[in-house]
Write an enzyme that holds these catalytic residues in place. Structure first.
Site, mmCIF file in Angstrom:
data_model
loop_
_atom_site.group_PDB
_atom_site.id
_atom_site.type_symbol
_atom_site.label_atom_id
_atom_site.label_comp_id
_atom_site.label_asym_id
_atom_site.label_seq_id
_atom_site.Cartn_x
_atom_site.Cartn_y
_atom_site.Cartn_z
ATOM 1 N N ILE A 94 0.868 -1.179 0.000
ATOM 2 C CA ILE A 94 0.000 0.000 0.000
ATOM 3 C C ILE A 94 0.905 1.229 0.000
ATOM 4 O O ILE A 94 1.730 1.385 0.899
ATOM 5 C CB ILE A 94 -0.900 0.009 1.264
ATOM 6 C CG1 ILE A 94 -1.702 -1.296 1.355
ATOM 7 C CG2 ILE A 94 -1.824 1.215 1.273
ATOM 8 C CD1 ILE A 94 -2.647 -1.520 0.202
ATOM 9 N N ASN A 109 -4.699 0.534 -10.383
ATOM 10 C CA ASN A 109 -4.419 -0.786 -9.811
ATOM 11 C C ASN A 109 -5.375 -1.804 -10.403
ATOM 12 O O ASN A 109 -6.502 -1.477 -10.781
ATOM 13 C CB ASN A 109 -4.600 -0.743 -8.285
ATOM 14 C CG ASN A 109 -4.369 -2.098 -7.624
ATOM 15 O OD1 ASN A 109 -3.369 -2.749 -7.872
ATOM 16 N ND2 ASN A 109 -5.321 -2.527 -6.797
ATOM 17 N N THR A 110 -4.938 -3.041 -10.491
ATOM 18 C CA THR A 110 -5.825 -4.128 -10.875
ATOM 19 C C THR A 110 -5.944 -5.071 -9.691
ATOM 20 O O THR A 110 -4.954 -5.386 -9.026
ATOM 21 C CB THR A 110 -5.320 -4.882 -12.134
ATOM 22 O OG1 THR A 110 -6.232 -5.932 -12.415
ATOM 23 C CG2 THR A 110 -3.910 -5.430 -11.978
ATOM 24 N N HIS A 111 -7.214 -5.446 -9.390
ATOM 25 C CA HIS A 111 -7.482 -6.287 -8.210
ATOM 26 C C HIS A 111 -8.297 -7.500 -8.666
ATOM 27 O O HIS A 111 -9.285 -7.329 -9.407
ATOM 28 C CB HIS A 111 -8.253 -5.471 -7.164
ATOM 29 C CG HIS A 111 -8.571 -6.243 -5.926
ATOM 30 N ND1 HIS A 111 -7.619 -6.573 -4.983
ATOM 31 C CD2 HIS A 111 -9.738 -6.767 -5.477
ATOM 32 C CE1 HIS A 111 -8.191 -7.275 -4.007
ATOM 33 N NE2 HIS A 111 -9.460 -7.409 -4.295
ATOM 34 N N ASP A 143 -6.770 5.292 -4.420
ATOM 35 C CA ASP A 143 -6.929 6.458 -3.533
ATOM 36 C C ASP A 143 -6.291 6.089 -2.192
ATOM 37 O O ASP A 143 -5.523 5.132 -2.111
ATOM 38 C CB ASP A 143 -8.416 6.862 -3.415
ATOM 39 C CG ASP A 143 -9.261 5.806 -2.714
ATOM 40 O OD1 ASP A 143 -10.489 5.967 -2.667
ATOM 41 O OD2 ASP A 143 -8.681 4.811 -2.201
ATOM 42 N N ASP A 147 -7.855 -0.613 -2.028
ATOM 43 C CA ASP A 147 -8.748 -1.087 -3.110
ATOM 44 C C ASP A 147 -10.085 -0.353 -3.096
ATOM 45 O O ASP A 147 -11.129 -0.931 -3.408
ATOM 46 C CB ASP A 147 -8.976 -2.600 -2.969
ATOM 47 C CG ASP A 147 -7.664 -3.374 -3.095
ATOM 48 O OD1 ASP A 147 -7.509 -4.391 -2.376
ATOM 49 O OD2 ASP A 147 -6.787 -2.941 -3.866
HETATM 50 C C1 GRF Z 1 -3.049 -10.262 -10.230
HETATM 51 O O1 GRF Z 1 -4.202 -11.086 -10.273
HETATM 52 C C2 GRF Z 1 -3.332 -9.038 -9.413
HETATM 53 O O2 GRF Z 1 -4.659 -8.566 -9.522
HETATM 54 C C3 GRF Z 1 -3.104 -9.572 -8.020
HETATM 55 O O3 GRF Z 1 -1.977 -10.411 -8.120
HETATM 56 C C4 GRF Z 1 -1.927 -10.919 -9.451
HETATM 57 C C5 GRF Z 1 -0.586 -10.555 -10.010
HETATM 58 O O4 GRF Z 1 -0.340 -11.384 -11.090
HETATM 59 N N1 GRF Z 1 -2.856 -8.494 -7.088
HETATM 60 P P1 GRF Z 1 0.931 -11.092 -12.043
HETATM 61 O O5 GRF Z 1 2.104 -10.785 -11.129
HETATM 62 O O6 GRF Z 1 0.566 -9.919 -12.894
HETATM 63 O O7 GRF Z 1 1.082 -12.368 -12.826
#
Ligand code: GRF
Length: 202
Positions: A94, A109-111, A143, A147
């Site tokens: 974080i 970010n991708t979650h 933010d 998440d």
């Molecule tokens: C992704 O699913 C991300 O959302 C999560 O950890 C995974 C990372 O995968 N936080 P990678 O390192 O991009 O293969």
């Protein structure tokens, strides 16, 4: 547009972005990755960056006297590459106030869960344990919460009876990589506005 990508693990989302830029070309895609940062070394994500000939940097929390000093170092290291957009692709820390002051509003970010459900480090495991019938992924602006930032896009994945955490996470990542490539490209090419919790991509 200049992208810095932050990773902590295998870096398959990073690889999807690298492949998208290579395939379309930076102009057509709208962005190019100029550096990759991590909170630890010895991870495949950094190896992928090195194979792509990209500069990398590592900021480990334990190398600094305080979390604030780590945050300042991460901010400095990232800022050195003058990114237009910073992408956290599996970055498992974080960030603090300084990073957000510098990159807030252009830090994505991708979650691997359908926020606001199942935030935090174990989104996939928590969705499975809860008995959710659909899972998925969320690309959002970061933010000052965990998440909790404005959602840009989401992808849905069905949960199967035989799923364990890794099987479900792999299926989510197939959707997630496509979603992230699409979103980052559109943000970079079209520009965007954040209006409260709404993200408007021109
Ligand atoms: C992704 O699913 C991300 O959302 C999560 O950890 C995974 C990372 O995968 N936080 P990678 O390192 O991009 O293969």
């Amino acid at each position: 547009k200049r992208l810095v990508v932050l990773v902590s693990g295998s870096g398959t989302n990073l690889q999807a972005l690298l492949d998208a830029v290579a395939e379309a070309g930076p102009e057509a895609y709208g962005a190019e990755i100029v550096a990759v940062g991590a909170d630890r070394d010895g991870i495949e994500g950094l190896a992928r960056a090195e194979r792509a000939g990209l500069p990398t940097f590592v900021c480990k929390v334990k190398d600094y006297g305080s979390r604030e000093e780590w945050d300042a170092a991460l901010t400095r290291a990232t800022a050195a590459y003058e990114p237009d957009l910073v992408v956290s692709a599996g970055f498992m820390k974080i960030v603090g106030k300084e990073f957000l002051a510098r990159f807030g509003g252009r830090f994505v970010n991708t979650h691997p869960a359908l926020l606001p459900s199942f935030p935090g480090t174990h989104g996939v495991r928590d969705a499975l344990a809860y008995g959710a019938k659909v899972a998925g992924c969320t690309v959002h602006f970061v933010d000052d919460g965990v998440d909790t930032g404005p959602i840009i896009a989401q992808g849905v994945v069905e949960v199967r009876d035989e799923d364990d955490e890794s099987a479900l996470h792999e299926r989510i990542k197939e959707v997630e990589r496509r979603l992230l490539v699409d979103v980052v490209g559109r943000l970079a090419r079209n520009g965007y506005r954040i209006e409260g919790r709404k993200v408007v991509i021109q």
